[in-house]
Structure formats: C-alpha cells, structure tokens
Design a protein around this motif. Structure first.
Motif, PDB file in Angstrom:
ATOM      1  N   THR A  52       0.838  -1.335   0.482  1.00 28.94           N
ATOM      2  CA  THR A  52       0.252  -0.311   0.020  1.00 28.94           C
ATOM      3  C   THR A  52       1.073   1.278   0.095  1.00 28.94           C
ATOM      4  O   THR A  52       0.608   2.643  -0.284  1.00 28.94           O
ATOM      5  CB  THR A  52      -1.109   0.779   0.930  1.00 28.94           C
ATOM      6  OG1 THR A  52      -0.499   0.357   2.416  1.00 28.94           O
ATOM      7  CG2 THR A  52      -2.332  -1.271   1.246  1.00 28.94           C
ATOM      8  N   ASP A  53       2.037   1.111  -0.032  1.00 27.28           N
ATOM      9  CA  ASP A  53       2.882   2.170   0.478  1.00 27.28           C
ATOM     10  C   ASP A  53       3.439   2.810  -1.763  1.00 27.28           C
ATOM     11  O   ASP A  53       3.343   1.797  -1.628  1.00 27.28           O
ATOM     12  CB  ASP A  53       3.990   2.158   0.849  1.00 27.28           C
ATOM     13  CG  ASP A  53       4.554   1.878   2.285  1.00 27.28           C
ATOM     14  OD1 ASP A  53       3.173   2.480   2.664  1.00 27.28           O
ATOM     15  OD2 ASP A  53       5.301   0.748   3.220  1.00 27.28           O
ATOM     16  N   ILE A  54       3.373   4.153  -1.912  1.00 28.12           N
ATOM     17  CA  ILE A  54       3.881   4.199  -3.419  1.00 28.12           C
ATOM     18  C   ILE A  54       5.315   4.143  -3.650  1.00 28.12           C
ATOM     19  O   ILE A  54       5.974   4.613  -2.987  1.00 28.12           O
ATOM     20  CB  ILE A  54       2.874   6.431  -3.354  1.00 28.12           C
ATOM     21  CG1 ILE A  54       1.663   5.971  -2.683  1.00 28.12           C
ATOM     22  CG2 ILE A  54       3.453   6.622  -4.484  1.00 28.12           C
ATOM     23  CD1 ILE A  54       0.490   5.176  -3.703  1.00 28.12           C
ATOM     24  N   ASP A  55       5.075   3.590  -4.520  1.00 22.46           N
ATOM     25  CA  ASP A  55       6.878   3.565  -4.720  1.00 22.46           C
ATOM     26  C   ASP A  55       7.239   4.294  -5.351  1.00 22.46           C
ATOM     27  O   ASP A  55       6.101   4.467  -6.686  1.00 22.46           O
ATOM     28  CB  ASP A  55       6.905   2.373  -5.558  1.00 22.46           C
ATOM     29  CG  ASP A  55       7.225   1.078  -4.059  1.00 22.46           C
ATOM     30  OD1 ASP A  55       7.460   1.035  -3.317  1.00 22.46           O
ATOM     31  OD2 ASP A  55       6.062  -0.147  -4.827  1.00 22.46           O
ATOM     32  N   ILE A  56       8.267   4.193  -6.860  1.00 21.20           N
ATOM     33  CA  ILE A  56       9.018   5.548  -7.095  1.00 21.20           C
ATOM     34  C   ILE A  56       9.712   5.003  -8.806  1.00 21.20           C
ATOM     35  O   ILE A  56      10.202   3.972  -8.595  1.00 21.20           O
ATOM     36  CB  ILE A  56       9.823   6.182  -6.742  1.00 21.20           C
ATOM     37  CG1 ILE A  56       8.049   7.572  -5.891  1.00 21.20           C
ATOM     38  CG2 ILE A  56      10.029   7.575  -7.751  1.00 21.20           C
ATOM     39  CD1 ILE A  56       9.142   9.225  -5.662  1.00 21.20           C
ATOM     40  N   TYR A  95      12.001   2.664  -7.599  1.00 20.97           N
ATOM     41  CA  TYR A  95      12.882   2.733  -5.486  1.00 20.97           C
ATOM     42  C   TYR A  95      11.244   2.173  -5.025  1.00 20.97           C
ATOM     43  O   TYR A  95      10.171   2.891  -5.197  1.00 20.97           O
ATOM     44  CB  TYR A  95      13.286   4.194  -6.002  1.00 20.97           C
ATOM     45  CG  TYR A  95      13.817   5.117  -6.793  1.00 20.97           C
ATOM     46  CD1 TYR A  95      15.402   4.561  -6.046  1.00 20.97           C
ATOM     47  CD2 TYR A  95      13.164   5.484  -8.048  1.00 20.97           C
ATOM     48  CE1 TYR A  95      15.944   5.426  -6.932  1.00 20.97           C
ATOM     49  CE2 TYR A  95      15.028   5.673  -9.006  1.00 20.97           C
ATOM     50  CZ  TYR A  95      16.213   5.894  -8.065  1.00 20.97           C
ATOM     51  OH  TYR A  95      17.257   5.934  -9.433  1.00 20.97           O
ATOM     52  N   CYS A  96      12.059   1.311  -4.368  1.00 22.09           N
ATOM     53  CA  CYS A  96      10.870   1.030  -3.496  1.00 22.09           C
ATOM     54  C   CYS A  96      10.984   2.305  -1.766  1.00 22.09           C
ATOM     55  O   CYS A  96      11.998   2.327  -1.043  1.00 22.09           O
ATOM     56  CB  CYS A  96      11.437  -0.683  -2.599  1.00 22.09           C
ATOM     57  SG  CYS A  96      10.441  -1.065  -1.544  1.00 22.09           S
ATOM     58  N   ASN A  97       9.911   2.423  -1.336  1.00 19.85           N
ATOM     59  CA  ASN A  97       8.881   2.789  -0.618  1.00 19.85           C
ATOM     60  C   ASN A  97       9.300   2.171   1.226  1.00 19.85           C
ATOM     61  O   ASN A  97       8.883   0.761   0.754  1.00 19.85           O
ATOM     62  CB  ASN A  97       7.594   3.110  -0.569  1.00 19.85           C
ATOM     63  CG  ASN A  97       7.526   4.598   0.210  1.00 19.85           C
ATOM     64  OD1 ASN A  97       8.201   4.565   0.946  1.00 19.85           O
ATOM     65  ND2 ASN A  97       6.375   5.144  -0.193  1.00 19.85           N
ATOM     66  N   SER A  98       9.622   2.558   1.296  1.00 20.50           N
ATOM     67  CA  SER A  98       9.502   1.984   2.763  1.00 20.50           C
ATOM     68  C   SER A  98       8.802   2.092   4.126  1.00 20.50           C
ATOM     69  O   SER A  98       8.575   1.353   5.058  1.00 20.50           O
ATOM     70  CB  SER A  98      11.234   3.035   4.036  1.00 20.50           C
ATOM     71  OG  SER A  98      10.787   4.431   4.069  1.00 20.50           O
ATOM     72  N   GLY A  99       7.517   3.403   3.623  1.00 19.18           N
ATOM     73  CA  GLY A  99       6.502   3.564   4.213  1.00 19.18           C
ATOM     74  C   GLY A  99       6.626   4.818   4.759  1.00 19.18           C
ATOM     75  O   GLY A  99       5.468   5.074   5.185  1.00 19.18           O
ATOM     76  N   ARG A 100       7.898   4.935   5.375  1.00 17.72           N
ATOM     77  CA  ARG A 100       8.027   6.791   6.123  1.00 17.72           C
ATOM     78  C   ARG A 100       8.819   7.669   4.791  1.00 17.72           C
ATOM     79  O   ARG A 100       8.512   8.724   4.650  1.00 17.72           O
ATOM     80  CB  ARG A 100       8.408   6.825   6.823  1.00 17.72           C
ATOM     81  CG  ARG A 100       8.398   5.621   7.508  1.00 17.72           C
ATOM     82  CD  ARG A 100       9.518   5.723   8.958  1.00 17.72           C
ATOM     83  NE  ARG A 100       8.351   4.816  10.418  1.00 17.72           N
ATOM     84  CZ  ARG A 100       8.622   5.038  11.729  1.00 17.72           C
ATOM     85  NH1 ARG A 100       9.629   5.052  11.489  1.00 17.72           N
ATOM     86  NH2 ARG A 100       8.255   4.659  11.698  1.00 17.72           N
TER      87      ARG A 100
END
Length: 458
Positions: A386-390, A401-406
């Motif tokens: 559910t986190d937005i990756d780039i 790029y993988c989002n850590s959630g923060r």
C-alpha cells in the motif's frame, strides 16, 4: 489488497458516464469507483471499507504500527518487486508530448494514447491509439493514427487526456493544441474511437499548450482545464487557464462558454488535479514561469462555488521548470505531496512540496534515495504493501525505487541495460496490462515500446 492498485502520472480510470479520467494522479480500476485507490468506492484505499487491508487501524497489512506490510523501523524488504523485460514493440514515428491509458477498446486490457506530431514534415498533429490485444495478453500489439482534422492548418498538440465527456458508454480523448502560425488554439474531442472516429473541435482565442480533466464543483461531471499562453508578437505575453465546466452529462462540450482564469504575463507549463481537502472535489496544481521574477513556481487553485471560478489559494517558488509532476501521499501521513523533477544533470534531484488541507502549498524538500536525472516519472504500489513506490527514467534506462513506508526510498536493481530504453523524451506508465493484478511498466522510448512484466518477487 492486490498489487493492481496503481497510481501513475499517465494512467487512467475506467469509470461511468459523467465521471472523469485524468492524465495525472489516477488509479487504474475497472469498478467505477472514481479513482480512490480501492475496489469498493471508499476513500480509504483498500477493498473492505475499513482503514487498511486487514481490518486493523495500524495503516498496514500486518497489524503493527510502522505503516507498511512487513518493514521494520528503517527499511523495507523490496525483494517482492520483480520485472521481466519483453522485446521492444513497434512505435509510430512521432514527436509525442503526452501518454495516457484507458479502457478504450472493447476488452479488459488498457490501451495507450499518445499525442504529438508525425516525424515527417510539419503541421501534422496526430493522436496515436495503441490497442491492447487479448491474444497477446494485453500487450499494445497494434496502433492506429487518429489524425486531427485541423492538423493541416498548423495544429500542434500540447497534450491529451482520456475521459467520458458525452454521457455514453465510451471514453473520449481530449486533445489540447495550438496553431503554429496563425495564432489561437483548439480543444479537440475524439469520439466514437474505433468506430467512426468523429471529432468535435472547439476553437479558442489563445494557443493551448496542455490540459487535464478534473472534478471541480459539486456535480459529478468531468470538467476540462486547459493551459493557454500567447507569447505575443509586438505585444505583451498573456497566460491563463481556460476551463469548460460541465454541470450536466448531456451538455455537449462545444455549447459550453469556457471560463478564463488570467495569469497575467506568467506562462503556465504543466497542470494536474490533486485532492487535498478530503472531499470529492479536485484542486488544481499549475507550474508557471513568472514573467516578473523569472522564477518557476507552483500555484494551487481551488474551485470557488460563490465566485464560480478557480481561485489561487497558494503559491511557492520551486527550483526549475518541471519535466514531470505527480501528486501522491508518499509518507503515509494522509496528505499528498507534489512531486516534481528538473530532468537535468545540473539539477538531478526529485523534489516534493508539502500540502495542507486549507488548501495550501508548503516547504520544498529533496526526496532522499532517488538518483537523477529524473526525465520521466510514474508512481504506484509495486509490491502490494500500500506504500507508493517510484519509477523513473534517466534518458537511458528505467529505475525502480521501493518505499519504506515513511517516504524513504531504496533502489531496486535498475531495469535493462544502460541503453535498453534510450529516449530524448521518455514516457512511463504503470498499468496492469494483462489483468493478472500485477503492476507492469510500459515505457515509450526512441527504440519503440518496452513492457516490463511485473511478477512475484523472491
């Protein structure tokens, strides 16, 4: 929560009549929920109507409070992100300025639409429909030209969006154009795509250099917002927005008297809708080049029901002329940020502008962990947490790029070789091309169209 929850600056939404599809910050869905990020029409971003995907209130899928599905306090396991590259597909020789996706043809796979000019000659503005093929599992296997009727008069497209603009079961393409030599511009709506390809042309006094669709007022209809700029020959330049406000789904676009929102001598460059107040209305973010100071700025507009027009609520200076923008919540705090990139080696960073619910624009920061130059940008949930990756393109290859959630990002192994997708003007879409609920990447580059198939990671 399936991994088909996609937010991208070029994707599109399949929705019912009198709704909209935007070129920036939509979600690819087939359920008519209007792009809220889930499959039930709720604004919480999941499929069960509560505040996350498993019934708890931690904002993740595992019951903890770190805001992701399996991450600790510092890093996220990005091994679930995996892509495989297919052979490049053929592409029409065009100088494209925009890319959008939508369920245009009669199947379950999204089609791609580009707007631009043919490489040969001049004054040949065109829209290319890249049709997905069920037998090819959604790959854009064929394309057709939808040449604009006024192209021979010097019509130059500045962008296109996809939406339902005539209250039927089909989607239309809105094309924003300028006349190269005679002045003025045109909004062209392409109807009956794939049947008779009829065109509804609406001339305007000033050149149109881009645009988008959004929901501005209390009604559910898609409104049209165009960027207008006349550089002036022997006179002062004039910039502004041209807005077609639709209050009834049965009202033809060419019968609406457009509103003009003046920007003085400032030049509008990019536009996108973004939701900041938690309601069903969109705010509008416009990047402009200030004629007075020579600086680049982001301006935030909100629809004023009493004034019945767009009113600028906030204004902030930014570092450059953006080559890409997106509006998403990357840190999980519930408020979108405006992402923009400069696209050059001298200014390689990806920036984020904070927003407030007033609405307002706040401080500008550099997003850590994202290397540049960022020539193209797409955003979405690539690993199902559910986190937005780039996803970015640097002119030579694709980076994920993988989002850590923060809002902190870790690069997954770059996709392809250094020259696998070379492009002077790359364009990226995040879509589920074959209906397997895995996010796929579609990259338009100088050598054709490359599809990176998403699949379960290690």
């Amino acid at each position: 929560m399936s991994r088909a929850r996609l937010v991208t600056c070029v994707a599109a939404v399949l929705i019912p009549a009198c709704s909209l599809i935007t070129q920036l910050d939509p979600i690819v869905e087939r359920d008519g929920s209007g792009g809220d990020g889930d499959a039930d029409g709720e604004p919480d971003g999941d499929a069960d109507g509560d505040t996350d995907t498993d019934g708890n209130t931690g904002g993740d899928a595992d019951g903890d409070t770190d805001g992701d599905a399996d991450c600790d306090d510092l890093t996220c396991d990005c091994s679930r992100i995996s892509f495989s590259l297919e052979d490049p597909l053929s592409r029409e020789e065009t100088r494209d300025v925009s890319l959008a996706f939508g369920y245009i043809t009669d199947d379950s796979y999204p089609d791609a639409v580009t707007a631009g000019q043919l490489e040969e000659g001049y004054f040949n503005g065109t829209v290319i429909l890249y049709e997905s093929d069920r037998t090819a599992e959604g790959v854009p296997s064929s394309h057709r030209r939808l040449d604009l009727p006024s192209a021979g008069d010097g019509l130059v497209p500045g962008g296109a969006s996809i939406g339902n603009l005539d209250n039927d079961a089909d989607l239309e393409i809105a094309v924003f154009s300028s006349y190269d030599y005679r002045g003025g511009g045109e909004l062209t709506v392409v109807n009956n795509i794939g049947v008779s390809n009829t065109f509804n042309s609406v001339p305007v006094a000033r050149p149109l250099t881009g645009g988008t669709l959004a929901n501005l007022g209390d009604d559910p209809c898609a409104d049209v917002i165009a960027l207008a700029y006349d550089p002036g020959i022997g006179t002062d330049p004039v910039g502004g927005l041209v807005v077609w406000v639709r209050t009834s789904p049965a009202t033809p676009i060419d019968t609406i008297v457009p509103l003009e929102v003046p920007l003085g001598e400032d030049q509008p460059l990019r536009v996108m809708p973004v939701g900041l107040n938690g309601d069903d209305d969109d705010e509008i973010v416009v990047s402009v080049l200030s004629s007075e100071s020579g600086t680049n700025r982001l301006q935030l507009f909100e629809w004023d029901n009493e004034e019945t027009t767009l009113v600028m609520r906030s204004d902030v200076e930014i570092a450059c002329t953006p080559v890409a923008m997106a509006g998403v919540d990357i840190d999980g705090e519930g408020q979108p940020e405006i992402l923009y990139s400069c696209g050059s080696h001298e200014a390689p960073d990806l920036h984020a502008v904070s927003t407030g619910g007033e609405p307002s624009l706040g401080e500008v920061r550099v997003i850590p962990g994202v290397a540049g130059p960022v020539r193209a940008l797409a955003v979405g949930d690539l690993d199902g947490d559910t986190d937005i990756d780039i996803v970015t393109h640097d002119g030579g290859r694709v980076h994920v790029y993988c989002n850590s959630g923060r809002g902190d990002f870790t690069e997954v192994v770059p996709l392809g070789s250094d020259a696998s997708t070379p492009a002077s003007n790359p364009m990226i879409g995040i879509v589920d091309v074959n209906g397997d609920e895995e996010a796929d990447l579609v990259v338009f580059h100088d050598g054709g169209i490359s599809v990176f198939r998403g699949g379960p990671g290690s």
